[in-house]
Design a protein around this motif. Structure first.
Motif, PDB file in Angstrom:
ATOM      1  N   ALA A 352     -20.204   9.098 -48.676  1.00 30.88           N
ATOM      2  CA  ALA A 352     -20.531  10.133 -47.544  1.00 30.88           C
ATOM      3  C   ALA A 352     -19.136  10.177 -46.770  1.00 30.88           C
ATOM      4  CB  ALA A 352     -21.618   9.959 -46.818  1.00 30.88           C
ATOM      5  N   ARG A 353     -18.504  11.045 -46.312  1.00 32.00           N
ATOM      6  CA  ARG A 353     -17.418  10.822 -45.493  1.00 32.00           C
ATOM      7  C   ARG A 353     -18.053  10.230 -44.204  1.00 32.00           C
ATOM      8  NH1 ARG A 353     -12.441  13.334 -46.179  1.00 32.00           N
ATOM      9  NH2 ARG A 353     -11.782  12.291 -44.210  1.00 32.00           N
ATOM     10  N   VAL A 354     -17.042   9.583 -43.149  1.00 31.33           N
ATOM     11  CA  VAL A 354     -17.426   8.972 -41.733  1.00 31.33           C
ATOM     12  C   VAL A 354     -16.351   9.439 -41.064  1.00 31.33           C
ATOM     13  CG1 VAL A 354     -17.857   7.010 -40.580  1.00 31.33           C
ATOM     14  CG2 VAL A 354     -18.854   7.094 -42.979  1.00 31.33           C
ATOM     15  N   ASP A 355     -16.700  10.257 -39.822  1.00 28.25           N
ATOM     16  CA  ASP A 355     -15.481  10.478 -38.997  1.00 28.25           C
ATOM     17  C   ASP A 355     -16.151   9.908 -37.445  1.00 28.25           C
ATOM     18  OD1 ASP A 355     -14.067  12.857 -40.097  1.00 28.25           O
ATOM     19  OD2 ASP A 355     -16.089  13.093 -40.750  1.00 28.25           O
ATOM     20  N   VAL A 356     -15.141   8.917 -37.152  1.00 30.79           N
ATOM     21  CA  VAL A 356     -15.358   8.238 -35.743  1.00 30.79           C
ATOM     22  C   VAL A 356     -14.724   9.123 -34.701  1.00 30.79           C
ATOM     23  CG1 VAL A 356     -15.078   6.468 -34.255  1.00 30.79           C
ATOM     24  CG2 VAL A 356     -15.811   6.078 -36.743  1.00 30.79           C
ATOM     25  N   CYS A 357     -15.547   9.820 -33.895  1.00 34.96           N
ATOM     26  CA  CYS A 357     -14.983  10.815 -32.770  1.00 34.96           C
ATOM     27  C   CYS A 357     -14.883  10.096 -31.475  1.00 34.96           C
ATOM     28  CB  CYS A 357     -15.978  11.859 -32.655  1.00 34.96           C
ATOM     29  SG  CYS A 357     -16.285  12.623 -34.350  1.00 34.96           S
ATOM     30  N   VAL A 358     -13.475  10.294 -31.010  1.00 30.26           N
ATOM     31  CA  VAL A 358     -13.079   9.576 -29.787  1.00 30.26           C
ATOM     32  C   VAL A 358     -13.333  10.376 -28.359  1.00 30.26           C
ATOM     33  CG1 VAL A 358     -11.126   8.479 -28.442  1.00 30.26           C
ATOM     34  CG2 VAL A 358     -11.344   8.165 -31.036  1.00 30.26           C
ATOM     35  N   GLY A 359     -14.188  10.268 -27.600  1.00 33.65           N
ATOM     36  CA  GLY A 359     -14.197  10.784 -26.212  1.00 33.65           C
ATOM     37  C   GLY A 359     -14.864  12.221 -26.438  1.00 33.65           C
ATOM     38  N   ASN A 360     -15.714  12.471 -27.514  1.00 36.41           N
ATOM     39  CA  ASN A 360     -16.211  13.640 -27.523  1.00 36.41           C
ATOM     40  C   ASN A 360     -17.726  13.617 -26.913  1.00 36.41           C
ATOM     41  OD1 ASN A 360     -18.152  15.788 -29.272  1.00 36.41           O
ATOM     42  ND2 ASN A 360     -15.987  16.178 -30.183  1.00 36.41           N
ATOM     43  N   ALA A 361     -17.620  14.326 -25.487  1.00 37.92           N
ATOM     44  CA  ALA A 361     -19.133  14.358 -25.135  1.00 37.92           C
ATOM     45  C   ALA A 361     -20.194  15.183 -25.607  1.00 37.92           C
ATOM     46  CB  ALA A 361     -18.550  15.094 -23.681  1.00 37.92           C
ATOM     47  N   ASP A 362     -19.996  16.220 -26.546  1.00 30.58           N
ATOM     48  CA  ASP A 362     -20.895  16.857 -27.306  1.00 30.58           C
ATOM     49  C   ASP A 362     -21.576  16.114 -28.233  1.00 30.58           C
ATOM     50  OD1 ASP A 362     -20.122  19.137 -26.028  1.00 30.58           O
ATOM     51  OD2 ASP A 362     -18.779  20.040 -27.433  1.00 30.58           O
ATOM     52  N   LEU A 363     -20.888  15.240 -28.890  1.00 29.05           N
ATOM     53  CA  LEU A 363     -21.626  14.278 -29.844  1.00 29.05           C
ATOM     54  C   LEU A 363     -22.300  13.312 -29.131  1.00 29.05           C
ATOM     55  CD1 LEU A 363     -22.147  13.430 -32.538  1.00 29.05           C
ATOM     56  CD2 LEU A 363     -20.009  11.833 -32.542  1.00 29.05           C
ATOM     57  N   ASP A 364     -21.858  12.539 -27.915  1.00 29.88           N
ATOM     58  CA  ASP A 364     -22.509  11.650 -26.825  1.00 29.88           C
ATOM     59  C   ASP A 364     -24.019  12.391 -26.718  1.00 29.88           C
ATOM     60  OD1 ASP A 364     -20.345  10.014 -27.063  1.00 29.88           O
ATOM     61  OD2 ASP A 364     -19.682  10.469 -25.332  1.00 29.88           O
ATOM     62  N   VAL A 365     -24.028  13.637 -26.319  1.00 30.55           N
ATOM     63  CA  VAL A 365     -25.062  14.302 -25.845  1.00 30.55           C
ATOM     64  C   VAL A 365     -26.184  14.406 -27.029  1.00 30.55           C
ATOM     65  CG1 VAL A 365     -26.117  16.554 -25.130  1.00 30.55           C
ATOM     66  CG2 VAL A 365     -24.221  15.504 -24.092  1.00 30.55           C
ATOM     67  N   LEU A 366     -25.732  14.706 -28.180  1.00 32.65           N
ATOM     68  CA  LEU A 366     -26.491  14.720 -29.346  1.00 32.65           C
ATOM     69  C   LEU A 366     -27.140  13.380 -29.710  1.00 32.65           C
ATOM     70  CD1 LEU A 366     -24.366  17.226 -31.596  1.00 32.65           C
ATOM     71  CD2 LEU A 366     -26.607  17.784 -30.428  1.00 32.65           C
ATOM     72  N   GLY A 367     -26.712  12.228 -29.096  1.00 30.52           N
ATOM     73  CA  GLY A 367     -27.089  11.004 -29.509  1.00 30.52           C
ATOM     74  C   GLY A 367     -26.182  10.022 -30.212  1.00 30.52           C
ATOM     75  N   ARG A 368     -24.820  10.261 -29.842  1.00 31.87           N
ATOM     76  CA  ARG A 368     -23.833   9.719 -30.412  1.00 31.87           C
ATOM     77  C   ARG A 368     -23.710   9.334 -31.797  1.00 31.87           C
ATOM     78  NH1 ARG A 368     -22.679   4.451 -26.394  1.00 31.87           N
ATOM     79  NH2 ARG A 368     -20.573   4.913 -27.216  1.00 31.87           N
ATOM     80  N   ILE A 369     -24.399   9.807 -32.834  1.00 36.43           N
ATOM     81  CA  ILE A 369     -24.464   9.850 -34.186  1.00 36.43           C
ATOM     82  C   ILE A 369     -25.286  10.957 -34.902  1.00 36.43           C
ATOM     83  CG2 ILE A 369     -26.326   8.168 -34.585  1.00 36.43           C
ATOM     84  CD1 ILE A 369     -24.692   6.909 -36.625  1.00 36.43           C
ATOM     85  N   GLY A 370     -24.708  11.513 -35.863  1.00 34.86           N
ATOM     86  CA  GLY A 370     -25.465  12.617 -36.753  1.00 34.86           C
ATOM     87  C   GLY A 370     -24.765  12.723 -37.953  1.00 34.86           C
ATOM     88  N   ALA A 371     -25.565  13.322 -39.058  1.00 35.11           N
ATOM     89  CA  ALA A 371     -24.954  13.470 -40.166  1.00 35.11           C
ATOM     90  C   ALA A 371     -25.577  14.986 -40.526  1.00 35.11           C
ATOM     91  CB  ALA A 371     -25.989  12.658 -41.114  1.00 35.11           C
ATOM     92  N   LEU A 372     -24.191  15.544 -41.491  1.00 33.73           N
ATOM     93  CA  LEU A 372     -24.625  16.529 -42.493  1.00 33.73           C
ATOM     94  C   LEU A 372     -25.085  16.314 -43.651  1.00 33.73           C
ATOM     95  CD1 LEU A 372     -21.082  18.396 -41.609  1.00 33.73           C
ATOM     96  CD2 LEU A 372     -23.317  18.910 -40.674  1.00 33.73           C
ATOM     97  N   LEU A 373     -26.264  16.967 -44.077  1.00 39.72           N
ATOM     98  CA  LEU A 373     -27.028  16.558 -45.266  1.00 39.72           C
ATOM     99  C   LEU A 373     -26.499  17.317 -46.459  1.00 39.72           C
ATOM    100  CD1 LEU A 373     -30.394  16.307 -43.396  1.00 39.72           C
ATOM    101  CD2 LEU A 373     -28.713  14.498 -43.539  1.00 39.72           C
ATOM    102  N   ARG A 374     -26.803  16.644 -47.696  1.00 36.47           N
ATOM    103  CA  ARG A 374     -26.473  17.255 -48.978  1.00 36.47           C
ATOM    104  C   ARG A 374     -27.574  18.292 -49.304  1.00 36.47           C
ATOM    105  NH1 ARG A 374     -25.194  11.345 -51.165  1.00 36.47           N
ATOM    106  NH2 ARG A 374     -23.021  11.343 -50.675  1.00 36.47           N
ATOM    107  N   TYR A 375     -28.776  18.090 -48.780  1.00 40.10           N
ATOM    108  CA  TYR A 375     -29.927  18.974 -49.054  1.00 40.10           C
ATOM    109  C   TYR A 375     -31.060  18.733 -48.267  1.00 40.10           C
ATOM    110  CZ  TYR A 375     -32.049  14.508 -51.406  1.00 40.10           C
ATOM    111  OH  TYR A 375     -32.470  13.376 -51.482  1.00 40.10           O
TER     112      TYR A 375
END
Length: 375
Positions: A352-375
């Motif tokens: 899986a690809r991993v993207d570390v996001c710097v200063g992204n408030a929207d991701l922080d609101v979502l729980g600071r971590i998330g994943a796009l799924l294959r299925y």
């Protein structure tokens, strides 16, 4: 020639899949000469990092030996002319030792686990995707590639490609003075073809262009469809710009490109997570760990600096937020100091690809971590 990266994604995955018979020590060190001008300053910094690590290994002889070897390696001297960061993986019990020198600094960090912690390497690789730079005006063109802080001017290769372009009828000879407009048009078509051919040879993953607005606009229109996909916009540069000026301009736009890409990914994650089927994406640490256990993760987005304690099941290799009993097999789990790092490594193993996001408030609101799924 393309700049050779210090490590490839395949090599990172090979490291991530390595399982040691006893705990493995992973150590990332900032050895940047701009920060630590004197060797004594660097040594004090490293000693402080290792002293803190020694206090946490509870007298484990193998781990103590790992830390001693790391200290001796740095003490013996590091060539810092081109090295700003070190990734060190050690397991004294199986005589495993690997050092990766990076031309970019890394935050000091020591961790212990059943396998190398490779998340920071994946992040570094993603943050240093090669950028092609096409500078063009009505009569001249230059192609450069910025990779891992090194800017390479491919003048000789451009000349070779242009000569090949002439041979296949790409441009007519300069004695056609009465057809200046046609010659300029063919020059711009050649610029677009050279960019495409050089991308095939060097593998740059993003493209920026500089030059007079009408010229750049026409070359943008002539780009091969693949180059249009990786085209990242314009820079305020011309064919006569110096290397330092080019490097600074491209490094500045690279930060903007990265933040824009991260924002688009987080928006994609937010929209996918909001779909009622719940099978496109998940957000939050516990759902991401669940998706990893089910081998469904395609891409992970995590806020920079996010860490959390968690649990690992030695029986079924599952990660979880809550223990001490495994939610899958009910076996006893072991506490891990940073389950987020473990999750990133697990995602890399799963390709899986991993993207570390710097200063992204929207991701922080979502729980600071998330994943796009294959299925």
């Amino acid at each position: 020639m393309a700049v050779t990266p210090p490590i490839t994604r395949d090599e990172i995955r090979n490291l991530a899949t390595h399982r040691a018979p006893s705990p493995m020590t992973t150590c990332y060190l900032d050895v940047d000469g701009r920060r630590f001008a004197k060797v004594q300053d660097l040594q004090r910094s490293v000693d402080g990092v290792l002293r803190k690590a020694r206090a946490q290994v509870n007298g484990d002889r193998s781990l103590q030996a790992d830390l001693d070897r790391i200290a001796e390696y740095v003490r013996s001297g590091v060539d810092r002319s081109s090295t700003r960061g070190l990734a060190i993986f050690s397991n004294h019990a199986e005589d495993f030792w690997q050092v990766i020198a990076l031309p970019t600094p890394l935050p000091n960090h020591v961790t212990v686990g059943s396998s190398p912690a490779v998340g920071p390497l994946e992040v570094a690789l993603s943050d240093h995707e090669p950028i092609g730079v096409l500078l063009v005006d009505k009569t001249k063109l230059r192609m450069l590639v910025l990779s891992w802080g090194e800017l390479v001017d491919h003048s000789e290769l451009v000349t070779e490609l242009l000569e090949h372009d002439i041979e296949r009828g790409g441009r007519e000879s300069a004695h056609l003075d009465g057809r200046v407009g046609e010659l300029q048009a063919r020059h711009l078509r050649s610029a677009a073809r050279v960019a495409f051919d050089l991308q095939a040879r060097t593998g740059f993953e993003r493209l920026v262009m500089g030059g007079p607005e009408p010229v750049v606009a026409e070359v943008e229109r002539l780009l091969h469809p693949y180059l249009r996909k990786i085209y990242a916009g314009r820079v305020e540069l011309g064919t006569a710009s110096g290397l330092d000026e080019i490097r600074k301009a491209v490094e500045a736009v690279d930060v903007d490109i990265t933040r824009t890409r991260e924002a688009a990914l987080v928006e994609r994650l937010r929209e996918a997570a909001g779909r009622p089927d719940g099978r496109s994406a998940v957000v939050g640490l516990a759902p991401v760990l669940q998706a990893l256990a089910e081998h469904r993760v395609d891409r992970v987005m995590v806020s920079d600096g996010y860490d959390a304690e968690g649990w690992h099941c030695p029986a079924c290799d599952r990660l979880a937020v809550v223990g001490p009993s495994c939610p899958s097999c009910e076996s006893a789990m072991e506490a891990v100091p940073d389950v987020v790092s473990e999750a990133i490594d697990r995602a890399i193993v799963e390709r899986a690809r991993v993207d570390v996001c710097v200063g992204n408030a929207d991701l922080d609101v979502l729980g600071r971590i998330g994943a796009l799924l294959r299925y």
